[in-house]
Design a protein around this motif. Structure first.
Motif, PDB file in Angstrom:
ATOM      1  N   ALA A   1      -9.405  -2.496   0.033  1.00  0.00           N
ATOM      2  CA  ALA A   1      -8.478  -1.676   0.819  1.00  0.00           C
ATOM      3  C   ALA A   1      -8.366  -2.200   2.249  1.00  0.00           C
ATOM      4  N   GLU A   2      -9.501  -2.566   2.828  1.00  0.00           N
ATOM      5  CA  GLU A   2      -9.485  -3.106   4.193  1.00  0.00           C
ATOM      6  C   GLU A   2      -8.701  -4.414   4.247  1.00  0.00           C
ATOM      7  N   LEU A   3      -8.916  -5.296   3.263  1.00  0.00           N
ATOM      8  CA  LEU A   3      -8.221  -6.583   3.263  1.00  0.00           C
ATOM      9  C   LEU A   3      -6.728  -6.429   2.982  1.00  0.00           C
ATOM     10  N   GLU A   4      -6.350  -5.396   2.237  1.00  0.00           N
ATOM     11  CA  GLU A   4      -4.919  -5.120   2.051  1.00  0.00           C
ATOM     12  C   GLU A   4      -4.263  -4.813   3.391  1.00  0.00           C
ATOM     13  N   LEU A   5      -4.930  -4.004   4.206  1.00  0.00           N
ATOM     14  CA  LEU A   5      -4.391  -3.704   5.541  1.00  0.00           C
ATOM     15  C   LEU A   5      -4.370  -4.949   6.419  1.00  0.00           C
ATOM     16  N   CYS A   6      -5.436  -5.725   6.372  1.00  0.00           N
ATOM     17  CA  CYS A   6      -5.488  -6.960   7.163  1.00  0.00           C
ATOM     18  C   CYS A   6      -4.360  -7.906   6.751  1.00  0.00           C
ATOM     19  N   ASP A   7      -4.114  -8.005   5.452  1.00  0.00           N
ATOM     20  CA  ASP A   7      -3.034  -8.854   4.956  1.00  0.00           C
ATOM     21  C   ASP A   7      -1.680  -8.342   5.436  1.00  0.00           C
TER      22      ASP A   7
ATOM     23  N   ILE B   1      -4.023  -9.695  10.364  1.00  0.00           N
ATOM     24  CA  ILE B   1      -5.131  -9.729  11.317  1.00  0.00           C
ATOM     25  C   ILE B   1      -6.412 -10.123  10.583  1.00  0.00           C
ATOM     26  N   PRO B   2      -7.367 -10.749  11.274  1.00  0.00           N
ATOM     27  CA  PRO B   2      -8.648 -11.078  10.650  1.00  0.00           C
ATOM     28  C   PRO B   2      -9.454  -9.811  10.339  1.00  0.00           C
ATOM     29  N   HIS B   3     -10.234  -9.863   9.285  1.00  0.00           N
ATOM     30  CA  HIS B   3     -11.047  -8.716   8.893  1.00  0.00           C
ATOM     31  C   HIS B   3     -12.038  -8.346   9.989  1.00  0.00           C
ATOM     32  N   SER B   4     -12.605  -9.331  10.666  1.00  0.00           N
ATOM     33  CA  SER B   4     -13.565  -9.031  11.739  1.00  0.00           C
ATOM     34  C   SER B   4     -12.893  -8.235  12.860  1.00  0.00           C
TER      35      SER B   4
ATOM     36  N   LEU C   1      -8.611 -15.930   1.789  1.00  0.00           N
ATOM     37  CA  LEU C   1      -8.315 -16.790   0.645  1.00  0.00           C
ATOM     38  C   LEU C   1      -8.708 -16.123  -0.669  1.00  0.00           C
ATOM     39  N   ALA C   2      -9.853 -15.475  -0.680  1.00  0.00           N
ATOM     40  CA  ALA C   2     -10.285 -14.784  -1.892  1.00  0.00           C
ATOM     41  C   ALA C   2      -9.354 -13.624  -2.216  1.00  0.00           C
ATOM     42  N   PHE C   3      -8.903 -12.913  -1.193  1.00  0.00           N
ATOM     43  CA  PHE C   3      -7.992 -11.796  -1.402  1.00  0.00           C
ATOM     44  C   PHE C   3      -6.669 -12.279  -1.988  1.00  0.00           C
TER      45      PHE C   3
END
Length: 89
Positions: free
Chosen positions: A26-32, A36-39, A58-60
């Motif tokens: 869910a966090e990486l969906e928002l970052c995508d 923005i970077p996850h950090s 890349l994994a996402f």
């Protein structure tokens, strides 16, 4: 932040964590969505992409890193002898 994404291997091991961790997905969906970077999303980065951020992104973006149970049931069958789902053929 040390964790599975910091391990060596393709995408730093982040793909396996994506499968198991719904919160991370869910966090990486928002970052995508916001690019923005996850950090940075976590509030620990300055907006620059770290190695870990790149591995997670890349994994996402790798479709093999996500479960698709509908596809699993549509394309696979249960192998009684092997006790697992297999792709016919």
């Amino acid at each position: 932040m040390a964790g599975p994404a910091d391990q060596p291997g393709q995408y730093g091991g982040a793909g396996k964590r994506l499968i198991a961790d719904a919160q991370l997905r869910a966090e990486l969906e928002l970052c995508d969505r916001y690019r923005i970077p996850h950090s940075f999303f976590l509030g620990v980065g300055d907006g620059r992409w770290s190695e870990t951020d790149r591995a997670k992104a890349l994994a996402f973006d790798d479709p093999d890193a996500h479960h698709d149970l509908n596809r699993l049931y549509a394309e696979c069958r249960w192998d009684v002898a092997a006790q697992r789902m297999v792709i016919p053929g």
